[in-house]
Design a protein around this motif. Structure first.
Motif, mmCIF file in Angstrom:
data_model
loop_
_atom_site.group_PDB
_atom_site.id
_atom_site.type_symbol
_atom_site.label_atom_id
_atom_site.label_comp_id
_atom_site.label_asym_id
_atom_site.label_seq_id
_atom_site.Cartn_x
_atom_site.Cartn_y
_atom_site.Cartn_z
ATOM 1 N N GLN A 98 0.806 -1.220 0.000
ATOM 2 C CA GLN A 98 0.000 0.000 0.000
ATOM 3 C C GLN A 98 0.840 1.271 0.000
ATOM 4 N N ALA A 129 -10.098 3.512 -3.057
ATOM 5 C CA ALA A 129 -10.100 3.470 -1.600
ATOM 6 C C ALA A 129 -11.523 3.346 -1.070
ATOM 7 N N ARG A 133 -13.485 3.437 4.944
ATOM 8 C CA ARG A 133 -12.173 3.593 5.562
ATOM 9 C C ARG A 133 -11.702 5.039 5.486
ATOM 10 N N TYR A 207 -5.102 0.792 -2.190
ATOM 11 C CA TYR A 207 -5.899 -0.300 -1.626
ATOM 12 C C TYR A 207 -5.993 -1.381 -2.694
ATOM 13 N N GLY A 214 -3.946 -8.141 -2.709
ATOM 14 C CA GLY A 214 -4.159 -7.392 -1.491
ATOM 15 C C GLY A 214 -4.575 -8.289 -0.335
ATOM 16 N N SER A 216 -5.781 -7.887 3.788
ATOM 17 C CA SER A 216 -6.139 -6.966 4.860
ATOM 18 C C SER A 216 -6.455 -7.757 6.121
#
Length: 251
Positions: A98, A129, A133, A207, A214, A216
């Motif tokens: 990121q 994004a 968030r 993101y 990705g 998370s």
């Protein structure tokens, strides 16, 4: 060739980031030396992957923690080991791709020009994004600015930043908290309380989707409860310190 420093290093805490961590580390190594990765009890095999990379790269070091303890704990382990080798500053960045590795030299230069300060990334979000968030962090930023009497914290949550190691280590050793997701905002508030001024530099944040690799570990309910408890503690600490903060800020 990347710049080599004996005072400033790149520190990457890493927990189950997936194979994309290779690109993150290579990107950091293309810009700076040394780069240290603290593997925070990963179970996805990336510890061995990173150790193999380090075996062929003298500018890369890998510290492996036996179990997952949280981002703050990983950073503390890294800065304590770095201080023992004479380093004075650490640029932290996430292992998931990121953060903008190409900005490492400019952040380090800002820190070298003002070694008493902390250099904070101020995120510039792309269209991908998540709105939840992006908007949710405004709450934490509002509290952080109140708790520091608006010393100039551009963003309390963005983890791409350069810390002076000595004051951060002192704060963390005297605090049982700030070991997990609460590390970044609590660190910046408590460093402001200690008189470490912030310097803000815009930096993009990506993101990545699952298709892009990705990963998370953010849990909306759990981590927001953690942040709420953290700001409750900090606000009480702010009230206790208010006379000193007012005197320092306005007189």
């Amino acid at each position: 060739m990347p710049e080599t420093s004996r005072s400033h290093l790149v520190l990457i805490p890493s927990y189950n980031p997936g194979p994309g961590v290779v690109a993150t580390v290579l990107g950091a190594r293309a810009q700076w030396s040394p780069v240290w990765v603290v593997v925070d009890g990963s179970t996805d095999g990336t510890d061995k992957l990173l150790q193999n990379m380090a075996a062929n790269d003298p500018g890369l070091s890998v510290l492996v923690l036996p179990r997952n303890q949280g981002k703050g704990s990983a950073v503390l382990a890294g800065i304590e080991a770095a201080a023992a080798q004479g380093f004075t500053h650490a640029l932290t960045m996430d292992s998931d791709g990121q953060h903008p590795a190409d900005l490492i030299p400019s952040f380090m230069a800002a820190s070298q020009a003002a070694p008493e300060a902390m250099v904070l990334g101020k995120p510039v979000f792309g269209a991908e994004a998540p709105a939840l968030r992006v908007n949710g962090r405004k709450v934490s930023n509002g509290w952080a600015n109140l708790e520091t009497l608006w010393m100039g914290v551009g963003d309390s949550l963005y983890g791409f930043r350069v810390y002076p190691i000595a004051p951060l280590t002192k704060i963390m050793r005297g605090n049982l908290f700030m070991r997990r997701f609460d590390f970044d905002p609590e660190a910046v508030v408590r460093l402001c309380w200690a008189g470490v001024r912030p310097i803000n530099i815009d930096a993009p944040v990506r993101y990545l989707s699952a298709e892009e690799g990705g990963v998370s570990h953010f849990k909306y309910l759990r981590d927001n409860v953690l942040l709420t408890w953290m700001h409750t503690r900090l606000f009480l600490g702010f009230l206790f310190r208010l006379p000193v903060l007012v005197a320092r800020r306005f007189f």
